[in-house]
Design a protein around this motif. Structure first.
Motif, short mmCIF file in Angstrom:
data_model
loop_
_atom_site.label_atom_id
_atom_site.label_comp_id
_atom_site.label_asym_id
_atom_site.label_seq_id
_atom_site.Cartn_x
_atom_site.Cartn_y
_atom_site.Cartn_z
N GLN A 7 0.83 -1.21 0.00
CA GLN A 7 0.00 0.00 0.00
C GLN A 7 0.86 1.26 0.00
N ARG A 8 1.90 1.26 0.84
CA ARG A 8 2.73 2.45 0.94
C ARG A 8 3.53 2.71 -0.32
N SER A 9 3.95 1.65 -1.00
CA SER A 9 4.72 1.85 -2.23
C SER A 9 3.86 2.48 -3.31
N ILE A 10 2.59 2.08 -3.42
CA ILE A 10 1.69 2.70 -4.39
C ILE A 10 1.39 4.13 -4.00
N TRP A 11 1.10 4.35 -2.72
CA TRP A 11 0.73 5.70 -2.25
C TRP A 11 1.88 6.68 -2.49
N SER A 12 3.10 6.21 -2.38
CA SER A 12 4.25 7.11 -2.54
C SER A 12 4.62 7.35 -4.00
N GLY A 13 4.01 6.58 -4.91
CA GLY A 13 4.31 6.76 -6.32
C GLY A 13 5.46 5.93 -6.84
N ASP A 14 5.87 4.90 -6.10
CA ASP A 14 6.93 4.01 -6.60
C ASP A 14 6.50 3.36 -7.91
N THR A 15 7.44 3.16 -8.80
CA THR A 15 7.15 2.45 -10.05
C THR A 15 7.69 1.03 -10.04
N VAL A 16 8.54 0.73 -9.05
CA VAL A 16 9.13 -0.60 -8.92
C VAL A 16 9.05 -1.01 -7.45
N PRO A 67 -2.99 17.37 -5.69
CA PRO A 67 -3.08 17.11 -7.13
C PRO A 67 -3.77 15.79 -7.43
N VAL A 68 -4.35 15.68 -8.62
CA VAL A 68 -5.15 14.51 -8.97
C VAL A 68 -4.32 13.23 -8.93
N PHE A 69 -3.03 13.30 -9.27
CA PHE A 69 -2.23 12.08 -9.23
C PHE A 69 -2.11 11.55 -7.81
N ALA A 70 -2.08 12.46 -6.81
CA ALA A 70 -1.96 12.05 -5.42
C ALA A 70 -3.27 11.43 -4.92
N VAL A 71 -4.41 11.96 -5.37
CA VAL A 71 -5.70 11.38 -5.01
C VAL A 71 -5.81 9.98 -5.60
N ASP A 72 -5.41 9.83 -6.85
CA ASP A 72 -5.45 8.53 -7.51
C ASP A 72 -4.58 7.52 -6.76
N ARG A 73 -3.40 7.91 -6.35
CA ARG A 73 -2.51 7.00 -5.62
C ARG A 73 -3.14 6.57 -4.30
N GLN A 91 -13.29 2.49 -7.49
CA GLN A 91 -12.44 2.71 -8.65
C GLN A 91 -12.59 4.14 -9.14
N ALA A 92 -11.48 4.76 -9.47
CA ALA A 92 -11.48 6.13 -10.00
C ALA A 92 -10.26 6.28 -10.88
N SER A 93 -10.23 7.39 -11.60
CA SER A 93 -9.10 7.63 -12.49
C SER A 93 -9.00 9.12 -12.78
N PRO A 94 -7.79 9.65 -12.95
CA PRO A 94 -7.69 11.03 -13.42
C PRO A 94 -8.51 11.21 -14.69
N ALA A 95 -9.34 12.23 -14.73
CA ALA A 95 -10.26 12.41 -15.85
C ALA A 95 -9.51 12.69 -17.14
N SER A 96 -10.04 12.17 -18.23
CA SER A 96 -9.48 12.46 -19.55
C SER A 96 -9.88 13.88 -19.96
N TRP A 98 -17.59 13.49 -11.90
CA TRP A 98 -16.26 14.03 -11.64
C TRP A 98 -16.23 14.71 -10.28
N VAL A 99 -15.03 14.75 -9.69
CA VAL A 99 -14.84 15.49 -8.45
C VAL A 99 -13.56 16.30 -8.59
N GLY A 100 -13.59 17.51 -8.11
CA GLY A 100 -12.44 18.39 -8.26
C GLY A 100 -11.30 18.05 -7.33
N THR A 101 -10.08 18.34 -7.78
CA THR A 101 -8.88 18.22 -6.96
C THR A 101 -8.12 19.54 -7.05
N LEU A 102 -6.92 19.57 -6.53
CA LEU A 102 -6.13 20.79 -6.60
C LEU A 102 -5.73 21.11 -8.04
#
Length: 321
Positions: free
Chosen positions: A123-132, A218-224, A254-259, A282-286
């Motif tokens: 969980q923490r690796s995803i939340w922090s944005g790790d790719t590996v 930011p939306v990427f942080a909400v997604d994570r 389930q959610a995703s940054p909006a296209s 949709w829901v707003g983010t920073l």
């Protein structure tokens, strides 16, 4: 043939148990140590752990006593185990227990140690944005996930992967790693290496309150955050319908940054503000909006966000926090 005690509790430990139990040429799983049956479901009936269920199917004796109890050492020694394999067992093992088996206790941990020591590494690796990330087999010592390392394997984290999906993948990759490592240990082809010193992120357990979604980032942080908390403990927010009176707890499955290529996507929304289209929510983010895809309102079944919104009677000022 190496005599193994297997210690584990949840679903993610079952592939490792199966890998060792099925290799009857090299291993004998003499007993399984797991947590006692626990209340589960709406009826709160006592339910065996997934590892206990698998062990009983395989015909392996099961130990459920607390390792801190004096009687445990007697039960442990009676198994004849030489070594222990541990995967998500969920209890602290004291030094007298660790010293009881001649070849030691070895843990499969779902991170690339020494990074993400602790209860929630995936969980923490995803939340922090790790790719590996990856899996590590190490010898258990008194420190938390700090014992010498025998082997590691790396995997990439998918851009839309939830912690549940990643953990499922790692449970199978890790079972192969644990199996190969214990074989190499038995044949004296592998030697533990001490973990490097330094300051590393800790993988503290994610509690229900931690999973309350923040939209002022930011939306990427909400997604994570949502992906890290899915399926457990479950990302959630409180929805205010916009009429000044009604509010309800909403789990976001389930959610995703909006296209932003979709012409219906709002150009911008204030953090937490809801906007509803015919097929989108949709829901707003920073930064840019987040699109809600699957949700579960309090006391209701999981459904598409669009279906939920149609029945929620949201007003102009509807928002999440």
């Amino acid at each position: 043939m190496l005599k193994v005690l297997f210690a584990g509790t949840p679903d993610v430990a079952v592939p490792s148990l199966m890998a060792l139990a099925q290799d009857t040429e090299n291993f004998e799983v003499v007993a399984v140590l797991t947590r006692p049956d626990a209340p589960s479901g709406r009826g709160r009936r006592l339910t065996p752990s997934p590892v206990k269920t698998a062990a009983l199917t395989l015909g392996i004796p099961v130990l459920e006593c607390d390792p801190s109890e004096p009687a445990f050492l007697t039960e442990l020694m009676a198994t004849g185990a030489e070594v222990a394999a541990v995967v998500a067992y969920g209890r602290i093992l004291h030094q007298d227990v660790l010293d009881a088996l001649p070849r030691g206790w070895y843990n499969l941990h779902f991170s690339l140690l020494p990074q993400w020591r602790g209860a929630a590494p995936v969980q923490r690796s995803i939340w922090s944005g790790d790719t590996v990330t990856g899996a590590t087999v190490f010898r258990i010592t008194a420190g938390m996930d700090s014992g010498p390392i025998l082997s590691q394997a790396t995997v990439s984290i998918g851009p839309h992967e939830t912690s549940g999906e990643l953990l499922e993948r790692l449970s199978h990759d890790g079972s192969n790693l644990l199996h190969a490592t214990l074989r190499a240990l038995d044949e004296n082809r592998i030697h533990p290496v001490e973990q490097s010193d330094g300051s590393y992120d800790r993988a503290d357990k994610i509690r229900t309150e931690d999973a309350r979604i923040r939209f002022d980032v930011p939306v990427f942080a909400v997604d994570r955050q949502i992906r890290a908390c899915t399926p457990a403990p479950g990302a959630w927010c409180v929805v205010h319908a916009g009429d000044g009176e009604r509010s309800e707890k909403l789990h976001v499955i389930q959610a995703s940054p909006a296209s932003m290529e979709n012409p219906q996507t709002p150009d911008s929304l204030a953090p937490g503000r809801l906007a509803v289209g015919k097929r989108n929510v949709w829901v707003g983010t920073l930064t840019s909006p987040l699109e809600l895809l699957r949700v579960k309102a309090q006391g209701r079944q999981e459904m598409s966000a669009a279906d939920w919104a149609r029945g929620a009677r949201l007003g102009v000022g509807a928002r999440c926090d």
